[in-house]
Design a protein around this motif. Structure first.
Motif, mmCIF file in Angstrom:
data_model
loop_
_atom_site.group_PDB
_atom_site.id
_atom_site.type_symbol
_atom_site.label_atom_id
_atom_site.label_comp_id
_atom_site.label_asym_id
_atom_site.label_seq_id
_atom_site.Cartn_x
_atom_site.Cartn_y
_atom_site.Cartn_z
ATOM 1 N N CYS A 14 -6.490 0.285 4.940
ATOM 2 C CA CYS A 14 -6.786 1.679 4.627
ATOM 3 C C CYS A 14 -8.165 1.774 3.976
ATOM 4 O O CYS A 14 -8.546 0.900 3.201
ATOM 5 C CB CYS A 14 -5.756 2.261 3.655
ATOM 6 N N CYS A 23 -3.503 -4.651 4.131
ATOM 7 C CA CYS A 23 -3.793 -3.226 4.296
ATOM 8 C C CYS A 23 -5.247 -3.031 4.699
ATOM 9 O O CYS A 23 -6.144 -3.665 4.173
ATOM 10 C CB CYS A 23 -3.496 -2.491 2.992
ATOM 11 N N CYS A 30 0.846 -1.197 0.000
ATOM 12 C CA CYS A 30 0.000 0.000 0.000
ATOM 13 C C CYS A 30 0.882 1.247 0.000
ATOM 14 O O CYS A 30 1.844 1.329 0.746
ATOM 15 C CB CYS A 30 -0.905 -0.015 1.233
ATOM 16 N N CYS A 73 0.075 3.181 3.821
ATOM 17 C CA CYS A 73 0.488 2.660 5.123
ATOM 18 C C CYS A 73 1.719 1.775 5.010
ATOM 19 O O CYS A 73 2.333 1.422 6.018
ATOM 20 C CB CYS A 73 -0.655 1.899 5.786
HETATM 21 ZN ZN LIG Z 1 -2.787 0.839 3.413
#
Ligand SMILES: [Zn+2]
Length: 115
Positions: free
Chosen positions: A27, A25, A15, A18
């Motif tokens: 997010c 991930c 990602c 992050c």
């Molecule tokens: Zn992420």
């Protein structure tokens, strides 16, 4: 055996935000990009006075597309500049009263071509 196995080019996707592997991930989805607005100096606004019911007059601004402009924000600016109420209907800005001069001036200051 894959061509780039064991080399820096064999990195699994990560990602961008992050840095976690995309598989783990958490997010939230990326927000949509802001709408593409057209520069005011490439648009022409037409300012006119129109009559409404019971002898009221309104200053209308036509010619600006809702997809090219933030019309609600523009209407707020016009209303506060004129100290008058107004409305937005189908890409036509309407301010109560005869404010052609003030509105034309303000639109020109923003950069619109005005006629
Ligand atoms: Zn992420």
């Amino acid at each position: 055996m894959r061509l780039f196995a064991g080399t820096p080019w064999d990195q699994p996707p990560r990602c961008e935000r992050c840095g976690e592997l995309t598989e783990v991930c958490r997010c939230p989805p990326a927000p949509p990009p802001p709408p593409t607005l057209v520069p005011p100096n490439r648009q022409r606004a037409r300012v006119a006075l129109e009559k409404r019911a019971r002898g009221k007059v309104v200053t209308v601004v036509r010619g600006l597309a809702g997809t090219d402009n933030d019309l609600p924000a523009l209407l707020s600016r016009l209303k506060s500049a004129c100290g008058a109420g107004g409305s937005l209907q189908e890409n036509v800005l309407e301010v109560q009263g005869d404010h052609r001069e003030r509105i034309s001036q303000l639109l020109a200051e923003i950069g619109y071509r005005v006629s």
